[in-house]
Design a protein around this motif. Structure first.
Motif, mmCIF file in Angstrom:
data_model
loop_
_atom_site.group_PDB
_atom_site.id
_atom_site.type_symbol
_atom_site.label_atom_id
_atom_site.label_comp_id
_atom_site.label_asym_id
_atom_site.label_seq_id
_atom_site.Cartn_x
_atom_site.Cartn_y
_atom_site.Cartn_z
ATOM 1 N N TRP A 106 0.857 -1.180 0.000
ATOM 2 C CA TRP A 106 0.000 0.000 0.000
ATOM 3 C C TRP A 106 0.890 1.224 0.000
ATOM 4 C CZ3 TRP A 106 -0.550 -4.434 2.604
ATOM 5 C CH2 TRP A 106 -1.749 -5.142 2.436
ATOM 6 N N TYR A 107 0.631 2.126 -0.932
ATOM 7 C CA TYR A 107 1.335 3.398 -0.991
ATOM 8 C C TYR A 107 0.517 4.432 -0.242
ATOM 9 C CZ TYR A 107 4.290 1.386 -4.572
ATOM 10 O OH TYR A 107 5.173 0.595 -5.253
ATOM 11 N N PHE A 108 1.214 5.409 0.339
ATOM 12 C CA PHE A 108 0.499 6.487 1.025
ATOM 13 C C PHE A 108 1.293 7.779 0.915
ATOM 14 C CE2 PHE A 108 3.064 4.156 4.054
ATOM 15 C CZ PHE A 108 3.703 5.133 4.820
ATOM 16 N N GLU A 109 0.565 8.884 0.906
ATOM 17 C CA GLU A 109 1.170 10.212 0.854
ATOM 18 C C GLU A 109 0.813 11.037 2.074
ATOM 19 O OE1 GLU A 109 -0.180 11.689 -2.909
ATOM 20 O OE2 GLU A 109 1.406 10.638 -3.997
ATOM 21 N N THR A 110 -0.267 10.662 2.746
ATOM 22 C CA THR A 110 -0.685 11.338 3.968
ATOM 23 C C THR A 110 -1.207 10.282 4.940
ATOM 24 O OG1 THR A 110 -2.953 11.677 3.202
ATOM 25 C CG2 THR A 110 -1.370 13.439 2.720
ATOM 26 N N ILE A 111 -1.366 10.703 6.167
ATOM 27 C CA ILE A 111 -1.907 9.805 7.186
ATOM 28 C C ILE A 111 -3.065 10.524 7.859
ATOM 29 C CG2 ILE A 111 -1.438 8.569 9.335
ATOM 30 C CD1 ILE A 111 0.112 7.475 6.956
ATOM 31 N N ASP A 112 -4.242 9.919 7.782
ATOM 32 C CA ASP A 112 -5.398 10.447 8.497
ATOM 33 C C ASP A 112 -5.954 9.322 9.364
ATOM 34 O OD1 ASP A 112 -6.770 8.759 6.733
ATOM 35 O OD2 ASP A 112 -7.552 10.398 5.522
ATOM 36 N N ALA A 113 -7.007 9.579 10.080
ATOM 37 C CA ALA A 113 -7.562 8.582 11.006
ATOM 38 C C ALA A 113 -7.985 7.307 10.282
ATOM 39 C CB ALA A 113 -8.736 9.178 11.784
ATOM 40 N N ASP A 114 -8.595 7.438 9.111
ATOM 41 C CA ASP A 114 -9.011 6.247 8.357
ATOM 42 C C ASP A 114 -7.809 5.422 7.901
ATOM 43 O OD1 ASP A 114 -11.705 6.824 8.648
ATOM 44 O OD2 ASP A 114 -11.839 7.872 6.720
ATOM 45 N N THR A 115 -6.747 6.109 7.469
ATOM 46 C CA THR A 115 -5.537 5.404 7.048
ATOM 47 C C THR A 115 -4.878 4.715 8.232
ATOM 48 O OG1 THR A 115 -5.227 7.034 5.292
ATOM 49 C CG2 THR A 115 -3.332 5.659 5.842
#
Length: 128
Positions: A106-115
């Motif tokens: 899984w790639y990610f650019e930001t982190i929020d509560a759902d992530t």
């Protein structure tokens, strides 16, 4: 082997503590915003599965059942940040439209509560 107590009440051997230090140092050496994102994902992993042992695996922060066992998860900082499940973790077919494909990265650019919630689910799934 002597035991050391880290913050959050975790007991770790000196080897595990050394490995954790290497992971923390690796993350600290990253540029922002990657450093902050990777630190947050590291914290989510450690909270979701306190029994996993962080260490460096092929130059990346990784997490295994013990210092001597293969890594189950890795964090990668390339052009994009990546959370990966290694081939040593139990993989299951996704089902549905993905059929027999097995999700493993899984790639990610930001982190929020759902992530954060999804990362915790992924981490717990490698322990089944």
């Amino acid at each position: 082997m002597p035991r050391h107590r880290l913050s959050k009440g975790r007991e770790m051997s000196s080897k595990d503590e050394k490995n954790l230090g290497q992971v923390v140092d690796k993350i600290a050496g990253m540029d922002e915003p990657q450093r902050g994102l990777m630190q947050r994902v590291h914290d989510v992993i450690m909270d979701a599965a306190p029994g996993l042992k962080p260490r460096i695996w092929y130059g990346m922060p990784a997490y295994a059942r013990s210092a001597g066992s293969p890594a189950l998860l890795t964090l990668r900082n390339d052009e994009r940040l990546n959370l990966s499940v290694t081939e040593k973790a139990p993989l299951r077919p996704a089902g549905g439209p993905d059929g027999t494909l097995m999700p493993a990265a899984w790639y990610f650019e930001t982190i929020d509560a759902d992530t954060e919630k999804r990362v915790a689910e992924i981490v717990r799934s490698v322990l089944d």
